[in-house]
Design a protein around this motif. Structure first.
Motif, PDB file in Angstrom:
ATOM      1  N   LYS A 150       0.802  -1.186   0.077  1.00  0.00           N
ATOM      2  CA  LYS A 150      -0.119  -0.065  -0.012  1.00  0.00           C
ATOM      3  C   LYS A 150       0.739   1.314  -0.105  1.00  0.00           C
ATOM      4  N   LEU A 151       1.917   1.161   0.816  1.00  0.00           N
ATOM      5  CA  LEU A 151       2.652   2.471   0.894  1.00  0.00           C
ATOM      6  C   LEU A 151       3.562   2.528  -0.461  1.00  0.00           C
ATOM      7  N   PHE A 152       3.964   1.544  -0.898  1.00  0.00           N
ATOM      8  CA  PHE A 152       4.823   1.784  -2.274  1.00  0.00           C
ATOM      9  C   PHE A 152       3.845   2.035  -3.279  1.00  0.00           C
ATOM     10  N   ALA A 153       2.539   1.748  -3.349  1.00  0.00           N
ATOM     11  CA  ALA A 153       1.683   2.161  -4.539  1.00  0.00           C
ATOM     12  C   ALA A 153       1.526   3.639  -4.144  1.00  0.00           C
ATOM     13  N   SER A 154       1.288   4.141  -3.069  1.00  0.00           N
ATOM     14  CA  SER A 154       0.993   5.461  -2.725  1.00  0.00           C
ATOM     15  C   SER A 154       2.154   6.279  -3.325  1.00  0.00           C
ATOM     16  N   ALA A 155       3.484   5.791  -3.379  1.00  0.00           N
ATOM     17  CA  ALA A 155       4.535   6.604  -3.513  1.00  0.00           C
ATOM     18  C   ALA A 155       4.932   6.306  -5.021  1.00  0.00           C
ATOM     19  N   GLY A 156       4.015   5.553  -5.935  1.00  0.00           N
ATOM     20  CA  GLY A 156       3.943   5.469  -7.100  1.00  0.00           C
ATOM     21  C   GLY A 156       5.226   4.522  -7.873  1.00  0.00           C
ATOM     22  N   LYS A 157       5.421   3.366  -6.594  1.00  0.00           N
ATOM     23  CA  LYS A 157       6.734   2.762  -6.882  1.00  0.00           C
ATOM     24  C   LYS A 157       5.994   1.041  -6.967  1.00  0.00           C
ATOM     25  N   ASP A 158       6.906   0.062  -7.518  1.00  0.00           N
ATOM     26  CA  ASP A 158       6.500  -1.219  -7.700  1.00  0.00           C
ATOM     27  C   ASP A 158       7.186  -2.159  -6.749  1.00  0.00           C
ATOM     28  N   LEU A 159       6.841  -2.426  -5.673  1.00  0.00           N
ATOM     29  CA  LEU A 159       7.545  -3.059  -4.600  1.00  0.00           C
ATOM     30  C   LEU A 159       8.251  -4.226  -5.283  1.00  0.00           C
ATOM     31  N   GLY A 160       7.459  -5.058  -6.003  1.00  0.00           N
ATOM     32  CA  GLY A 160       8.061  -6.340  -6.684  1.00  0.00           C
ATOM     33  C   GLY A 160       9.080  -6.034  -7.520  1.00  0.00           C
ATOM     34  N   ALA A 161       9.222  -4.973  -8.385  1.00  0.00           N
ATOM     35  CA  ALA A 161      10.253  -4.600  -9.337  1.00  0.00           C
ATOM     36  C   ALA A 161      11.394  -4.012  -8.644  1.00  0.00           C
ATOM     37  N   LEU A 162      11.197  -3.262  -7.433  1.00  0.00           N
ATOM     38  CA  LEU A 162      12.180  -2.878  -6.568  1.00  0.00           C
ATOM     39  C   LEU A 162      12.949  -4.007  -5.902  1.00  0.00           C
ATOM     40  N   THR A 163      12.332  -4.918  -5.340  1.00  0.00           N
ATOM     41  CA  THR A 163      12.587  -6.172  -4.715  1.00  0.00           C
ATOM     42  C   THR A 163      13.842  -6.920  -5.674  1.00  0.00           C
ATOM     43  N   ALA A 164      13.152  -7.093  -6.995  1.00  0.00           N
ATOM     44  CA  ALA A 164      14.157  -7.762  -8.012  1.00  0.00           C
ATOM     45  C   ALA A 164      15.510  -6.984  -8.126  1.00  0.00           C
ATOM     46  N   ALA A 165      15.146  -5.600  -8.081  1.00  0.00           N
ATOM     47  CA  ALA A 165      16.273  -4.694  -8.385  1.00  0.00           C
ATOM     48  C   ALA A 165      17.452  -5.117  -7.105  1.00  0.00           C
ATOM     49  N   ALA A 166      16.827  -4.972  -6.035  1.00  0.00           N
ATOM     50  CA  ALA A 166      17.686  -5.054  -4.872  1.00  0.00           C
ATOM     51  C   ALA A 166      18.564  -6.439  -4.807  1.00  0.00           C
ATOM     52  N   GLN A 167      17.947  -7.329  -5.501  1.00  0.00           N
ATOM     53  CA  GLN A 167      18.751  -8.713  -5.501  1.00  0.00           C
ATOM     54  C   GLN A 167      19.994  -8.836  -6.364  1.00  0.00           C
ATOM     55  N   THR A 168      20.335  -7.721  -6.993  1.00  0.00           N
ATOM     56  CA  THR A 168      21.378  -7.750  -7.773  1.00  0.00           C
ATOM     57  C   THR A 168      22.377  -6.770  -7.400  1.00  0.00           C
ATOM     58  N   LYS A 169      23.551  -7.044  -7.381  1.00  0.00           N
ATOM     59  CA  LYS A 169      24.882  -6.098  -7.143  1.00  0.00           C
ATOM     60  C   LYS A 169      24.882  -4.926  -7.788  1.00  0.00           C
ATOM     61  N   GLY A 170      25.186  -3.902  -7.141  1.00  0.00           N
ATOM     62  CA  GLY A 170      25.124  -2.479  -7.757  1.00  0.00           C
ATOM     63  C   GLY A 170      23.722  -1.711  -7.776  1.00  0.00           C
ATOM     64  N   PHE A 171      22.779  -2.418  -6.735  1.00  0.00           N
ATOM     65  CA  PHE A 171      21.403  -1.753  -6.566  1.00  0.00           C
ATOM     66  C   PHE A 171      21.800  -0.330  -5.661  1.00  0.00           C
TER      67      PHE A 171
END
Length: 542
Positions: free
Chosen positions: A247-268
């Motif tokens: 709910k928080l990320f949607a309000s911020a206009g962000k996709d939590l799933g996409a950001l989670t995937a990005a956070a799993q890669t080096k260089g995030f």
């Protein structure tokens, strides 16, 4: 430890292990049933229930044949400060598409390490910092390029590669590392100056459901009473439900799933969410010492050398009520471990003194972050440089005999090499951790000693039950976690099968006896272990 010494000890151990010690099942049953009864009110530290708990453990240690282990005293005072959050305001996030308000207990939990009467965080910029990890040796830094001083960081639980099968990956794959544990994440956020640090809860990577978070993070919270009142920590620490985070990320206009995937890669790189947090609460503060209980079986010829057995006596006390029952009895966790400690003391005392001393340590406040063992390790009654090693017991197997034995955090120390032939001599195999993502190695009191160089065995029955196999064993594990762990339902059951506990305690007995009788034995960490350097510094002559 020299290679020749290891080989000699392994041969001796394998031979000795053929005859298991007489572990009293009656002791296991009686101590567990007593300590987990409602009369002990869940054994919360610094409550009246502690006095009763400590007195009973001392009584049983005396009866077992131990001597007072702290300069003629049975206890070691552990200075504690109890902080109880009051009037906790919702987490209110503004600046997004619409305000988001998260309610205490149902959507989020919050607290603080700071010993202050009031906490206020107002309009704090919110930043998503991935998994909140700074690991220079892995060339990984989720805080790179961002200044979070005075801001709120939101992060994910576990390691970036927790979904990787096996142990391949920068953070050991499926096996949780210290970087995945919540104490590390809050500690690292504070080092970066964050005003608030919030972990997003997910059941699988956390290894427990929201009710565990809710029961553990509400009500009185304990911390060691230290100089500075922990003012170097974040003002607010806490958790939020995954649904609330979406709910928080949607309000911020962000996709939590996409950001989670990005956070799993080096260089995030951390992502500002463009929203602000406001929250606050009062604190009721109470300073009072708790107690570690220390018993000793003095050694005959090398009494200054110590072999250590440990188990935590505390549990959650009063907790969220289930069907009117608000006592978290902690029968399996960890009245069984204390029962094992007493049963081992009885067996070792009956066998007579070994060459080295054996210390039996029942520690406080494990459930509050390993506080009792941490205090002992930092203020040892017996110098850690003279502590050979030992065994920690946190939860005994009450499901029955198994065909396997699991070493938690395997691949770290030579004490594993000493335990393996004992297990094999008992007709069992060594199995890999069935659930390494739970980070068990970092969640109990042996870790307090490991960090300061002392190798402690953390190993117990696997899931391959003699009656039912791995399917039944794994089902039992999942059932306990879902229905009893840190809940009022963790109660004594007269129908438990103690044969698996006896198997494990026989291993612990033999390992401890061998370490105590072979004065050349000084197990070290493997050279690849993060704990090797501190052990080498503490014993330079070896």
């Amino acid at each position: 430890m020299r290679v020749a010494a290891i080989a000699l000890l392994l041969c001796t151990t394998a031979a000795t292990a053929q005859t298991p010690p007489a572990i009293s099942v009656d002791t296991l049953k009686t101590v567990t049933q007593t300590l987990s009864s409602d009369a002990y009110e869940g054994r919360a530290p610094t409550t009246p229930a502690e006095t009763k708990t400590v007195a009973y453990i001392v009584e049983r240690m005396k009866a077992a044949g131990l001597k007072p282990g702290n300069a003629g005293q049975w206890t070691q005072a552990v200075p504690m400060v109890e902080i109880t959050a009051t009037d906790v305001k919702p987490f209110v996030f503004t600046g997004g598409r619409e305000p988001v308000s998260l309610n205490y207990r149902t959507d989020m939990v919050a607290g603080t390490y700071r010993v202050v009467p009031k906490v206020d965080v107002k309009d704090s910029d919110v930043v998503f910092v991935g998994y909140g990890v700074t690991a220079p040796e892995k060339d990984w830094d989720d805080y790179a390029g961002v200044d979070v001083r005075g801001k709120t960081v939101v992060m994910l639980v576990n390691d970036p590669d927790w979904q990787t099968p096996g142990r391949d990956g920068p953070f050991e794959g499926r096996a949780m590392t210290w970087y995945g544990r919540w104490p590390y994440k809050f500690e690292n956020a504070a080092k970066h100056g964050a005003a608030a640090a919030i972990i997003i809860h997910q059941t699988e990577p956390a290894a427990y459901g929201w009710p565990v978070v809710q029961s553990s993070w509400t009500g009185p919270q304990l911390e060691l009473d230290e100089r500075g009142d922990h003012m170097d920590q974040s003002q607010v620490i806490g958790w939020m439900q995954q649904a609330a985070a979406l709910k928080l990320f949607a309000s911020a206009g962000k996709d939590l799933g996409a950001l989670t995937a990005a956070a799993q890669t080096k260089g995030f790189r951390a992502v500002p969410l463009g929203v602000k947090l406001t929250t606050g609460f009062g604190n009721t503060i109470r300073r009072q010492a708790s107690q570690n209980v220390v018993g000793i079986l003095p050694g005959k010829t090398a009494p200054k050398d110590v072999v250590l057995y440990s188990a935590h006596w505390d549990h959650l006390g009063r907790c969220d009520a289930v069907d009117g029952d608000d006592i978290c009895n902690g029968a399996v966790d960890n009245a069984t471990g204390v029962a094992g400690l007493i049963a081992l003391a009885e067996a070792q005392a009956k066998a007579g003194p070994a060459k080295r001393s054996m210390v039996f340590l029942a520690v406080t406040a494990e459930e509050s972050g390993l506080l009792g063992s941490r205090y002992y390790a930092e203020h040892p009654v017996y110098p850690l440089a003279n502590t050979v090693g030992g065994v920690n017991m946190d939860v005994l197997n009450v499901e029955g005999a198994t065909r396997d034995f699991v070493l938690e955090g395997a691949g770290k120390s030579e004490i594993e090499d000493l335990a393996k032939p004992i297990v094999l001599a008992g007709g069992r195999t060594i199995a890999p951790e069935p659930n390494p993502e739970r980070g068990g190695y970092f969640r109990s009191d042996h870790f307090s000693f490991a960090k300061l160089g002392v190798p402690m065995l953390s190993g117990s029955s696997g899931e391959d039950l003699v009656k039912g196999g791995t399917a039944a064993g794994h089902a039992a594990t999942l059932d306990y976690i879902a229905n009893r762990y840190h809940k009022p339902q963790d109660q004594y059951d007269a129908n438990w099968d103690w044969s698996g506990a006896v198997q494990d305690l026989s291993v612990y007995y033999t390992l401890g006896r061998q370490l105590a009788d072979d004065t050349s034995a000084w197990p070290n960490w493997y050279r690849t272990s993060e704990f090797r350097a501190v052990r080498d510094r503490s014993r330079p002559a070896r």
